[in-house]
Design a protein around this motif. Structure first.
Motif, PDB file in Angstrom:
ATOM      1  N   THR A  38       0.822  -1.204   0.000  1.00 29.38           N
ATOM      2  CA  THR A  38       0.000   0.000   0.000  1.00 29.38           C
ATOM      3  C   THR A  38       0.859   1.259   0.000  1.00 29.38           C
ATOM      4  N   ALA A  39       2.158   1.102   0.341  1.00 28.90           N
ATOM      5  CA  ALA A  39       3.085   2.240   0.379  1.00 28.90           C
ATOM      6  C   ALA A  39       3.995   2.273  -0.838  1.00 28.90           C
ATOM      7  N   GLY A  40       3.766   1.379  -1.793  1.00 29.74           N
ATOM      8  CA  GLY A  40       4.538   1.393  -3.031  1.00 29.74           C
ATOM      9  C   GLY A  40       5.761   0.514  -3.046  1.00 29.74           C
ATOM     10  N   PHE A  41       5.963  -0.308  -1.988  1.00 34.97           N
ATOM     11  CA  PHE A  41       7.085  -1.254  -1.988  1.00 34.97           C
ATOM     12  C   PHE A  41       6.568  -2.550  -2.622  1.00 34.97           C
ATOM     13  N   ASP A  62       2.372  -5.179  -9.108  1.00 35.22           N
ATOM     14  CA  ASP A  62       3.041  -4.100  -9.827  1.00 35.22           C
ATOM     15  C   ASP A  62       2.344  -2.749  -9.706  1.00 35.22           C
ATOM     16  N   SER A  63       1.348  -2.656  -8.813  1.00 35.15           N
ATOM     17  CA  SER A  63       0.697  -1.364  -8.577  1.00 35.15           C
ATOM     18  C   SER A  63       0.298  -1.278  -7.106  1.00 35.15           C
ATOM     19  N   VAL A  64       0.177  -0.051  -6.626  1.00 33.49           N
ATOM     20  CA  VAL A  64      -0.147   0.184  -5.222  1.00 33.49           C
ATOM     21  C   VAL A  64      -1.493  -0.442  -4.884  1.00 33.49           C
ATOM     22  N   VAL A  65      -1.566  -1.099  -3.741  1.00 31.40           N
ATOM     23  CA  VAL A  65      -2.751  -1.852  -3.334  1.00 31.40           C
ATOM     24  C   VAL A  65      -3.598  -1.015  -2.381  1.00 31.40           C
TER      25      VAL A  65
END
Length: 613
Positions: A463-466, A474-477
């Protein structure tokens, strides 16, 4: 050219005081890599369902992985595995400092301890010289003092040491293993297993260079990724360590506040988190071998005198469990408690869980002060918290005897209402992250190999882009998304399993260390020429094997659940009205994705596909 493996494992039988070197061919390492993969293989092959965790038949496996040949940032990790005394299933914990690299440099890929010594003993591995020595004079000392004295008496320069404190000696179910007075194999009670074997310490020195396939390529990778990770973490993780996340976690409703009954506690988080933590404790970074981050904290407290200490400071998990969970906001008192836990050799996460649970039970009338030695423990009651840490680690009547075997036996003695309140999965206490704040944590905690664990899959970081683009994330959750949570949970579990098997620090992900860099490093070490698909399949294979170990020990769908409180939404804060919904349907999707049947048992075709034997 080499492969990063010696193809040798050291087996020590303490019952017979015999030492043997066993050949383990490269085909085994290609399947299970090392660390938790090899630990699971040994338990699956050698420890049956009837063997108790504290019986001689249990095996204690210390295993580095191929990346310990790299001297790379993040590669100080090693894994300890055994049947866990707190869960009765697969148990595993990782530590850093210098021990894993030292064992690898001594000429062994793993160490297996079996049996039990007739009297307190410690093990010395000095390259090819292996000795079992008398430890009676050190028995009863805490983990720090015994480390100092054993190292001084051994007369071996620059050795690394694993020790247990009094909690391990007393077989407290949440006892941990202390590494170089700096790092801790904290979860699953592996210090109790070590104590049950009358083993006070394992001292290692290695001077051999591990042969790798392409040293020039490896040197290039190490240089480049070291610079990248340093640049990406130097302004936050190096300065403040994991306490950096305390205030953000509280804001997200991610902390276990008031025994999971409260959504946030901003006034407490401000006192426990940064910059107050860093300023009040004079905190400085402390690195594991070869690490460019230095996320551990060295701290010093001189005033007030009652909390005076110098040494490792609390990590976020300790802040969350001893602080937020217990509504205790004195960062110096908490640091003193953390130091007590470190010296006794006990898991701060479970200790904080026991204390917060006790406070809640007393408040609700599910226990009385007489149950814990007459102490009327209140929220934030630092004096009684300190006293009860002493009581548990010394197994004193009251709190010590009540919780010596874990939170489930304790809650069972107190009654059904207390048992419903206990925050655990499969007997292991929840760590300091709340699935109501990040829904993918729900499946991660429910189905994790060791029980609920924030490092054997930490999908909340998506959710933080890691992200893990190589694995399909491959995309923010969206943190409140349940629909695809099975996929996110499974991929981060596999990634966590991979890092604990090649033995690498997951914090490197925060600095830009991708799975592609891991693969490139692995191929430079081994010469295997693996594709990303090969590496991802190895991770899935190991996770599935760990599930098969647990199936052998009786785990199935009935155990893949969560505490009642996780399905109770908060009425305030950033996660107000939120909790993991349609959990059973998500669990069905997770099982289907994993190739397990409706009862959570891996299907025969999946076992065959992964080549598990």
């Amino acid at each position: 050219m080499g492969s990063g493996y010696w193809e040798k494992v050291l087996r020590v039988d303490l019952s017979t005081a015999t030492v043997t070197e066993e050949v383990v061919p490269v085909d085994v390492w290609k399947k299970y890599l090392g660390g938790g993969g090899y630990g699971a293989k040994v338990l699956y092959d050698e420890v049956d369902e009837q063997t108790g965790a504290l019986e001689e038949g249990n095996k204690l496996i210390f295993a580095p992985g191929p990346l310990q040949a790299a001297k790379q940032t993040g590669a100080a990790k090693f894994t300890v595995a055994a049947k866990s005394p707190i869960t009765g299933i697969y148990g595993e914990s990782a530590a850093g400092a210098g021990w894993g690299m030292a064992l690898k440099s001594s000429g062994f890929d793993a160490l297996i301890i079996q049996g039990a010594a007739a009297q307190p003993s410690y093990l010395v591995i000095n390259d090819n010289s292996i000795e079992i020595r008398d430890a009676k004079k050190y028995w009863g000392l805490d983990a720090f003092d015994s480390s100092d004295q054993i190292l001084a008496d051994a007369g071996i320069d620059k050795a690394s040491i694993c020790t247990i404190g009094q909690a391990g000696e007393n077989k407290v179910a949440i006892a941990c293993i202390v590494v170089d007075k700096h790092s801790f194999a904290g979860r699953c009670g592996l210090g109790a297993v070590m104590g049950s074997k009358n083993l006070k310490a394992v001292l290692v020195k290695g001077s051999k260079k591990v042969p790798v396939h392409d040293q020039d390529k490896l040197t290039e990778i190490n240089r480049d990724i070291g610079k990248t990770v340093h640049e990406n973490t130097k302004d936050w993780l190096r300065i403040h360590g994991t306490p950096f996340v305390e205030i953000g976690c509280d804001s997200d409703g991610d902390t276990p506040t008031r025994n999971w009954q409260q959504a946030h506690w901003p006034e407490g988080a401000e006192k426990l988190g940064c910059p107050n933590y860093t300023d009040e404790l004079k905190a400085k970074p402390h690195s594991c071998n070869s690490c460019v981050i230095g996320c551990h904290r060295d701290i010093e407290i001189t005033e007030p005198a009652e909390y005076a200490m110098k040494g490792p400071g609390p990590e976020y998990e300790s802040l969350g469990m001893l602080g937020n969970n217990c509504l205790m906001d004195d960062v110096k008192a908490l640091s003193f408690m953390n130091d007590l836990c470190n010296r006794y050799g006990v898991d701060c996460i479970s200790m904080g869980s026991f204390l917060g649970f006790t406070m809640d039970c007393l408040e609700k009338g599910y226990m009385s002060p007489d149950d814990i030695g007459g102490r009327n423990l209140q929220w934030g009651d630092k004096d009684n918290m300190i006293a009860l840490i002493h009581d548990l680690c010394n197994v004193k009547p009251g709190f010590g005897e009540l919780f010596v075997n874990g939170i489930v036996p304790a809650a069972t003695k107190l009654g059904d209402k207390a048992l419903e309140l206990a925050p655990h999965v499969k007997g292991l206490d929840l760590p300091a992250h709340d699935p109501r704040a990040f829904f993918s944590l729900a499946l991660n905690y429910a189905t994790g190999s060791v029980g609920p664990h924030h490092e054997r899959g930490n999908p909340q970081v998506a959710t933080a882009g890691f992200l893990l683009p190589e694995a399909g994330v491959d995309s923010v959750v969206d943190r409140f998304e349940m629909e695809n949570s099975e996929f996110v949970a499974a991929k981060y579990q596999d990634y966590g399993t991979l890092t604990q098997s090649v033995c690498h620090c997951k914090f490197m992900l925060f600095g830009g260390y991708s799975m592609s860099v891991m693969l490139e490093s692995l191929n430079a070490i081994t010469g295997w020429g693996w594709s990303m698909e090969d590496m991802l399949q190895a991770a899935e294979r190991i996770f599935t094997l760990q599930r098969l170990v647990n199936v052998k020990y009786g785990v199935d769908r009935k155990d893949d659940t969560l505490p009642k409180v996780i399905f109770e939404p908060s009425v305030e804060g950033s996660r107000a009205g939120k909790c993991p919904h349609d959990f059973e349907a998500a669990l069905d999707r997770y099982y289907d994705l994993r190739g397990w049947d409706e009862n959570g048992i891996p299907k025969s075709e999946k076992i065959t596909e992964l080549g598990i034997s």
